[in-house]
Design a protein around this motif. Sequence first.
Motif, short mmCIF file in Angstrom:
data_model
loop_
_atom_site.label_atom_id
_atom_site.label_comp_id
_atom_site.label_asym_id
_atom_site.label_seq_id
_atom_site.Cartn_x
_atom_site.Cartn_y
_atom_site.Cartn_z
N PRO A 1 -50.36 -55.55 -8.11
CA PRO A 1 -50.67 -54.17 -8.51
C PRO A 1 -50.18 -53.12 -7.52
CG PRO A 1 -52.57 -55.59 -8.89
CD PRO A 1 -51.58 -56.39 -8.11
N VAL A 2 -50.21 -53.47 -6.23
CA VAL A 2 -49.73 -52.53 -5.21
C VAL A 2 -48.22 -52.34 -5.33
CG1 VAL A 2 -49.49 -52.09 -2.73
CG2 VAL A 2 -51.59 -53.14 -3.63
N PHE A 3 -47.50 -53.45 -5.46
CA PHE A 3 -46.05 -53.36 -5.64
C PHE A 3 -45.71 -52.60 -6.93
CE2 PHE A 3 -45.93 -57.63 -3.26
CZ PHE A 3 -45.80 -56.99 -2.05
N THR A 4 -46.49 -52.85 -7.98
CA THR A 4 -46.25 -52.16 -9.25
C THR A 4 -46.47 -50.67 -9.10
OG1 THR A 4 -47.00 -54.12 -10.48
CG2 THR A 4 -46.91 -52.04 -11.69
N LEU A 5 -47.53 -50.29 -8.40
CA LEU A 5 -47.82 -48.87 -8.18
C LEU A 5 -46.66 -48.18 -7.46
CD1 LEU A 5 -49.96 -46.56 -8.29
CD2 LEU A 5 -50.69 -47.32 -6.02
N VAL A 6 -46.14 -48.84 -6.43
CA VAL A 6 -45.04 -48.26 -5.66
C VAL A 6 -43.78 -48.14 -6.51
CG1 VAL A 6 -43.50 -48.60 -3.69
CG2 VAL A 6 -45.94 -49.07 -3.45
N LEU A 7 -43.42 -49.23 -7.19
CA LEU A 7 -42.21 -49.22 -8.02
C LEU A 7 -42.33 -48.24 -9.18
CD1 LEU A 7 -41.42 -53.05 -8.17
CD2 LEU A 7 -40.24 -51.32 -6.81
N ALA A 8 -43.51 -48.18 -9.80
CA ALA A 8 -43.71 -47.26 -10.92
C ALA A 8 -43.63 -45.81 -10.48
CB ALA A 8 -45.06 -47.53 -11.59
N SER A 9 -44.12 -45.51 -9.28
CA SER A 9 -44.05 -44.14 -8.79
C SER A 9 -42.62 -43.73 -8.45
CB SER A 9 -44.95 -43.98 -7.55
OG SER A 9 -44.46 -44.77 -6.47
N VAL A 10 -41.82 -44.71 -8.02
CA VAL A 10 -40.42 -44.41 -7.65
C VAL A 10 -39.52 -44.34 -8.89
CG1 VAL A 10 -38.39 -45.26 -6.43
CG2 VAL A 10 -40.65 -45.41 -5.35
N PHE A 11 -39.59 -45.36 -9.74
CA PHE A 11 -38.65 -45.46 -10.85
C PHE A 11 -39.13 -44.80 -12.14
CE2 PHE A 11 -37.54 -49.09 -8.11
CZ PHE A 11 -36.19 -48.84 -7.93
N LEU A 12 -40.46 -44.78 -12.36
CA LEU A 12 -40.99 -44.17 -13.57
C LEU A 12 -41.68 -42.84 -13.31
CD1 LEU A 12 -42.59 -47.32 -15.30
CD2 LEU A 12 -40.27 -46.41 -15.56
N ARG A 13 -41.87 -42.53 -12.03
CA ARG A 13 -42.58 -41.31 -11.62
C ARG A 13 -43.97 -41.23 -12.22
NH1 ARG A 13 -37.85 -36.60 -11.77
NH2 ARG A 13 -36.31 -37.75 -10.53
N GLU A 14 -44.63 -42.38 -12.27
CA GLU A 14 -46.02 -42.39 -12.72
C GLU A 14 -46.90 -41.80 -11.62
OE1 GLU A 14 -47.35 -46.22 -13.92
OE2 GLU A 14 -46.10 -46.30 -15.71
N ARG A 15 -47.78 -40.89 -12.01
CA ARG A 15 -48.67 -40.24 -11.05
C ARG A 15 -50.05 -40.88 -11.09
NH1 ARG A 15 -45.44 -36.03 -8.57
NH2 ARG A 15 -43.77 -35.63 -10.06
N THR A 16 -50.60 -41.17 -9.92
CA THR A 16 -51.94 -41.71 -9.83
C THR A 16 -52.77 -40.88 -8.86
OG1 THR A 16 -51.16 -43.27 -8.16
CG2 THR A 16 -51.33 -44.09 -10.41
N SER A 17 -54.06 -40.78 -9.15
CA SER A 17 -54.96 -40.00 -8.28
C SER A 17 -55.36 -40.83 -7.07
CB SER A 17 -56.21 -39.60 -9.07
OG SER A 17 -56.96 -40.75 -9.40
N ILE A 18 -55.96 -40.17 -6.10
CA ILE A 18 -56.46 -40.86 -4.92
C ILE A 18 -57.51 -41.88 -5.32
CG2 ILE A 18 -57.76 -40.59 -2.77
CD1 ILE A 18 -54.90 -39.64 -2.57
N VAL A 19 -58.37 -41.51 -6.29
CA VAL A 19 -59.41 -42.43 -6.75
C VAL A 19 -58.78 -43.70 -7.34
CG1 VAL A 19 -61.26 -42.77 -8.44
CG2 VAL A 19 -61.08 -40.61 -7.18
N GLN A 20 -57.72 -43.54 -8.11
CA GLN A 20 -57.06 -44.69 -8.70
C GLN A 20 -56.41 -45.57 -7.63
OE1 GLN A 20 -54.75 -42.35 -11.55
NE2 GLN A 20 -55.58 -43.64 -13.18
N LYS A 21 -55.76 -44.94 -6.66
CA LYS A 21 -55.13 -45.71 -5.58
C LYS A 21 -56.18 -46.50 -4.80
CE LYS A 21 -51.06 -42.79 -4.72
NZ LYS A 21 -51.25 -41.73 -5.72
N MET A 22 -57.29 -45.84 -4.46
CA MET A 22 -58.34 -46.52 -3.69
C MET A 22 -58.99 -47.63 -4.52
SD MET A 22 -58.12 -45.17 -0.79
CE MET A 22 -59.54 -45.95 -0.04
#
Length: 311
Positions: free
Chosen positions: A108-129
């Motif tokens: 999930p961490v790798f997915t979050l990073v890749l999705a933010s870079v390639f898909l520009r998916e935005r996540t809140s601080i609450v979601q990241k934590m």
Amino acid sequence: MNTSRNRTYAYIASVAYAAIIGLSFLFVKMTVTIAHPIDVLAHRFALSLIVVSIPVLFGWIKINLRMADLWRIIPLGLLSPVLFFAFQAFGLVTSNSSEAGIIQAMVPVFTLVLASVFLRERTSIVQKMSLLLSVAGVIFIFAMKGGGMSMSNMQGIVLLLFSAISFAGYGVLARPLTQKYKPLELTWVTLMVGCIVFNAAALIRHAYIGSMADYIQPLGDLSYLGALAYLAILSTMVSTLLSSYALTHLEASRVSVFSNLSTLISIAGGALILHEPVQGYHYIGAVLIIAGVLGTNLSNHKQRLVSHSKA
């Protein structure tokens, strides 16, 4: 709203996916004691492709894919199942299941990073934590079991990391493709890729060592066939359909965190079926995982997909 209903179904699909994958570890253990892991993968994806092709051959379901479409989807199949399972299998040669579980929890961490870079998916601080909380729950369980990370297994750890990154890449690449193609179309192509690659690898291996008869010998074992049926139909075909459907309506980062629920399902399955003991730390880890999954998906922060990647 129809969109709200689709998202609800997508969450149900994500939970079902985690449950199927969680129980699959029990059946994998059964198959690899009878056949070589490469043969298991070859048989698994061959049966999956046969089953998913039946409604297509009888015309019950239409698949309208041109050669250009196939070339767009094939890289998805190369990421998972091919690279994901290949790196995992060879990584486990010099690593243990605890190390594999800890590294797999990082998906999930790798997915979050890749999705933010390639898909520009935005996540809140609450979601990241919350996502990190879920990962911490899995790591806590494996750490308390006595499974740590050993630098002597560096080669295996690196391969397992590549496996996790490949699976994260699959989720990110699948997200835009699900907007263009039906879940069954994506499933059919990815299973075809896995079937061709793993069966080719198995046959080449048997030809090299002169053991072609061993390729089909396990198929005469009823217990092997039963476990293989679960892996091929539910853990491969149905889980791929569920994952593709979920990614059609949910962001990749939201879907990926559900994979950590499979750890809980695996523990529950081991306790109920194999009578493995459940300790206090399992419950603590379970609370962390469930809280993390809920926090990631119940946040009111709206994620926006600001760019649609071209497949």
